[in-house]
Each structure stands twice: as C-alpha cells, then as structure tokens.
Motif scaffolding. Structure first.
Motif, PDB file in Angstrom:
ATOM      1  N   VAL A  12      -4.033  -3.835   4.390  1.00 37.69           N
ATOM      2  CA  VAL A  12      -2.651  -3.103   4.440  1.00 37.69           C
ATOM      3  C   VAL A  12      -3.163  -1.505   4.188  1.00 37.69           C
ATOM      4  N   GLY A  13      -2.235  -0.631   4.606  1.00 37.75           N
ATOM      5  CA  GLY A  13      -2.738   0.481   4.538  1.00 37.75           C
ATOM      6  C   GLY A  13      -1.368   1.565   4.349  1.00 37.75           C
ATOM      7  N   LYS A  14      -1.711   2.425   3.350  1.00 38.39           N
ATOM      8  CA  LYS A  14      -0.659   3.420   3.118  1.00 38.39           C
ATOM      9  C   LYS A  14      -0.345   4.267   4.069  1.00 38.39           C
ATOM     10  N   GLY A  15       0.837   4.292   4.559  1.00 41.88           N
ATOM     11  CA  GLY A  15       0.923   5.193   5.642  1.00 41.88           C
ATOM     12  C   GLY A  15       2.127   6.429   5.458  1.00 41.88           C
ATOM     13  N   VAL A  16       1.844   7.461   4.110  1.00 38.53           N
ATOM     14  CA  VAL A  16       2.687   8.163   3.891  1.00 38.53           C
ATOM     15  C   VAL A  16       2.305   9.416   4.764  1.00 38.53           C
ATOM     16  N   CYS A  17       3.284   9.758   5.830  1.00 42.25           N
ATOM     17  CA  CYS A  17       2.677  10.647   6.752  1.00 42.25           C
ATOM     18  C   CYS A  17       2.653  12.399   6.367  1.00 42.25           C
ATOM     19  N   PHE A  18       3.522  12.352   5.520  1.00 43.30           N
ATOM     20  CA  PHE A  18       3.379  13.737   4.516  1.00 43.30           C
ATOM     21  C   PHE A  18       4.112  13.431   3.362  1.00 43.30           C
ATOM     22  N   HIS A  38      -7.538   4.133   7.843  1.00 43.18           N
ATOM     23  CA  HIS A  38      -8.768   3.119   7.342  1.00 43.18           C
ATOM     24  C   HIS A  38      -8.210   1.820   7.748  1.00 43.18           C
ATOM     25  N   ALA A  39      -7.052   1.290   7.324  1.00 42.86           N
ATOM     26  CA  ALA A  39      -6.780   0.026   7.824  1.00 42.86           C
ATOM     27  C   ALA A  39      -6.605  -0.245   9.374  1.00 42.86           C
TER      28      ALA A  39
END
Length: 461
Positions: free
Chosen positions: A226-232, A257-258
C-alpha cells in the motif's frame, strides 16, 4: 540518463578502460608501481586515495582510472558512484575485483532528472563490464526501481497528479499482465469514504481515486503493498506555510515506493498473490474541503474526528489498509511520507519503520543493513493509543500533544489493519536534500531496498 539495463554488461573481453581502486593506506604502495609521470599526474589532481576521489592516469596513448574508497576489497552500494558520475563516456572494467553490490551505485550515479531542462545535454553512458553475469539483472532491476521512484517524486504535481499515478499503475499492469481496477466517483465515496473526503476539494483533473492491482497465483500467500498517493498537500484548511508546502509534490513518495516494489515482486515472479493499493488524492483547498471538526466515516466502519486536515495521509491509508486486510494477507507493507516527526527524530536518511511482529521487523532491519538501505524501528506503544481519543467519534486523526508523532500516526494506521495480520509500516522521507555520490538531490528511495530484500528472502523467486 541511459537505460539502466545498458549500464552494466557482461565482460566478454571487450576493449575497456581499467579502474583501479585504492584507499589512503594502500595508495603509497600503489603509487610505487607507477612511473614518475603517472605519479605527477595524480599529484596534480590531488589524488591521495581518499573516499570518492577520482583520478585519471596516462598510460602510453591511453589512460586508466583510479578511484579512492574506504575498502578496495569489499564494495558497498556507493563505492563506484562517484566514478560513474565523473568519468568520461566509455566502457570500463574493474581491475582485480568485481563490482558486486556497487553495480547499484554505478547505475544510480548516472541518474539525472532533466525532463524540464530544454538545454540539457546529458553525458553519454559509462558502461561497466562484469563477469558476475548472474547478478546483472537483479542489480539492474533494483537500480531501475530506484530511478523510477526518483522520477515520480521529482515530477511536479501538475504532471504527477492522481491521473498520472493511475497511468503508472496501468503501465505496470500491462507490463506484467496484472489486473487493475480503479475506483472513482460515487463508488469511491461509498467504498472508501476517507479517500473521497480528502480528495474531493481538488479540481476535476485531479479527482481522487483508488488503484487496486492484483497479480499472481491465488493459491499463493497474499502480499499486500500500500502506498500513500497524496500528489500535492496544501495542508487543507489547516494550510501549510509556504516553506512547508514547497516540497509537497513529494507527498506521493509512498505511492512511488509501493509501485516500484510491486514491479520488483512481479519482475522476479515471487510466489505471492500480490495486491497493490494506491489511494491517490490532492489535498486541495476549496468550498468542498473537509474541515477541522468534521467526523468522517471509514471503510472499516470506524468514525474519525478531524483534528487536523494536514494529517490526511493516514486517512487515505486507513481505507486502503482496510481493503488490503479483507484479503487475509500473509503480510502487509505500506509506505508513506507520513510525518515530520519521523524526520525530526531520524533525519532525512533513515526511514522510520514500525512493525507488529519482532521477527518480521528484524528481517526487514537486517535486509536494509545488508543492502545499504537501513531503516530504524520505532515503537507502537499501546499507552499512546489514548492520544487519538475523541469526544464525539471513535477516534481522532491527530493528537493534541506534540509527543511521539510518528508512532502515534502508526497507531492510527494500526486500527485499520486487521487483527493478527503481519504488518510493516515505513514512514519515509522519499527525498535527498544533500547530493552525494549515487544519490542526487531530489527524490530518493528510502526503505525500498530493505523491503524488497526482506520480501524476496521471505517468499523466494
């Protein structure tokens, strides 16, 4: 840069420039074997065998290179990186030793991010020959994954929004014949309410979504990444100061990374059933922004009071970790650029790692140490769970006190991972503020190689 796969090649006796590795202790003995003119050439370059020094030595109509390293008989990932950065375009081979782990730094030392430089003229490739043919593919795959992370993190948010992350997942799925499901709109709001709430203020072009890639034999153990995808990350209504917002294009570093780790897993055909989950949002500000004091529903059924809209990454991860847990996974690994507290505690080079099981933590720590990517374990103390208490909801998303911020964020995530599931959390910086050989300023994988080697050792190729 050139394709990583082209920078390390099998040594079949091709013409190549020799590289001799020495350290300060051995330099005097090495220099005795040189001519007076060669010694003078090195003296003019102030070469004394110090770490990361590079020297050029004339030899008839040709020349050879000398590199200074701490231990010329035992190479680390970064020993050859400075040589790869500074030597002229050409083909090289090491004298009297093989590169081994230093293949990684040879490739990453040539990394450059020049997508937006109209006048950039990158130097041609420096190719390293090796007789360790069986190690080339693995070393190249790792370096390629690292460069992938750097590219995604370095790309500005306008060009690396949720839709761009979706496109990266699509490319990955196509390359490995995996299945990709993307959840958006009303379905996202119903199934992943915290992901939707965090991302709903963004413009339509950056609308929130969740990518779910699956691959592998369903009979194999489930590995969830699982990867955090807060793009901004503007901070939302609890807006960040301009200094804190400057690097927030990198807040999707966990997703980078994920995705890179999933590519390594599939490329090596590990015996797992892989589930990759990427919640992708922009934490923007508009009339639709979620607010301090709001109470959000979650996929797990827990309600979350918002104490701080800038603690949004843990919200979207909570829904994604809940979905991962529904697959009864053997192991869950998540990556997130989650807290400034982890950076205050550990600085930019050590990713914070939290784990439920000591034996799993030890395996990841050992893998990181052995591969020049050491994480540092932080605790998940039960006593600190009360920091996330709420008067009006099941829990809050942030603590009112400043203590143990990284661990408290980890405890928030822990509530959304199923009971008894083996889980490892990386709070990574995903950024290198100070350029060093093999590690350019900008995006960087931190914890990626530790996780990859631990997972590869656990499941085998």
């Amino acid at each position: 840069m050139s394709e990583p796969k082209d920078l390390i090649q099998p040594d079949r006796g091709q013409d190549a420039i020799a590289i001799h590795l020495v350290n300060k202790d051995g330099f005097e003995a090495f220099a005795k074997g040189l001519s007076a003119g060669q010694r003078a050439a090195l003296a003019a370059q102030k070469f004394e065998g110090g770490g990361y020094q590079v020297g050029i030595v004339p030899e008839g109509d040709s020349w050879f290179a000398v590199g200074g390293i701490a231990n010329p008989e035992s190479l680390s990932s970064w020993c050859l990186a400075k040589l790869a950065e500074e030597l002229p375009e050409g083909t090289y081979r090491l004298a009297n030793i093989e590169a081994g782990p230093a293949m990684f730094g040879w490739i990453t030392g040539q990394y450059r991010f020049c997508r937006y430089k109209s006048d950039d003229k990158p130097q041609g490739p420096r190719i390293l020959l090796t007789t360790q043919v069986g190690q080339i593919d693995a070393a190249t795959a790792e370096a390629q994954a690292e460069c992938f992370v750097r590219d995604l993190v370095n790309t500005p948010a306008e060009d690396m929004g949720p839709a761009a992350l979706e496109a990266e997942c699509e490319k990955l799925a196509k390359a490995h014949k995996a299945e990709l499901t993307v959840v958006r709109g009303d379905t996202l709001e119903q199934g992943y309410p915290m992901v939707h709430a965090v991302g709903r203020a963004a413009a339509r072009a950056h609308a929130p979504r969740l990518m779910h890639l699956t691959w592998g034999d369903p009979s194999h153990p489930v590995l969830a990444v699982v990867g955090k995808g807060v793009c901004f990350d503007s901070g939302g209504l609890d807006i960040k100061p301009s200094s804190g917002m400057r690097l927030m294009k990198k807040d999707m570093g966990g997703a980078a990374h994920a995705i890179a780790l999933a590519g390594l897993v599939m490329g090596a055909r590990l015996k797992v059933r892989l589930h990759l989950l990427i919640p992708a949002v922009e934490n923007a500000i508009s009339g639709a922004s979620f607010r301090p004091g709001d109470v959000l529903a979650s996929r797990k059924g827990l309600t979350v009071e918002i104490h701080n809209t800038d603690a949004e990454g843990r919200l979207i991860l909570g829904d994604a970790l809940t979905r991962a847990s529904e697959e009864s996974p053997d192991l869950v690994v998540d990556f997130a650029t989650l807290t400034g507290a982890a950076r205050v505690a550990l600085g930019p080079d050590l990713p914070a790692m939290m784990a439920r099981r000591d034996e799993t933590a030890e395996a990841f720590l050992a893998a990181g140490k052995a591969n020049d990517d050491p994480p540092w374990r932080l605790p998940l103390p039960d006593a600190y769970r009360e920091y996330l208490s709420s008067d009006v909801a099941d829990m809050a998303n942030a603590s009112a006190n400043p203590f143990a911020g990284a661990s408290v964020a980890g405890l928030f995530l822990d509530r959304f991972v199923g009971d008894g599931i083996d889980w490892v959390h990386f709070d990574t910086f995903a950024w290198n503020p100070t350029p060093r050989p093999g590690r350019a300023r900008g995006g960087r994988g931190l914890g990626l190689r530790a996780a990859w080697h631990a997972i590869r050792d656990r499941y085998g190729a």
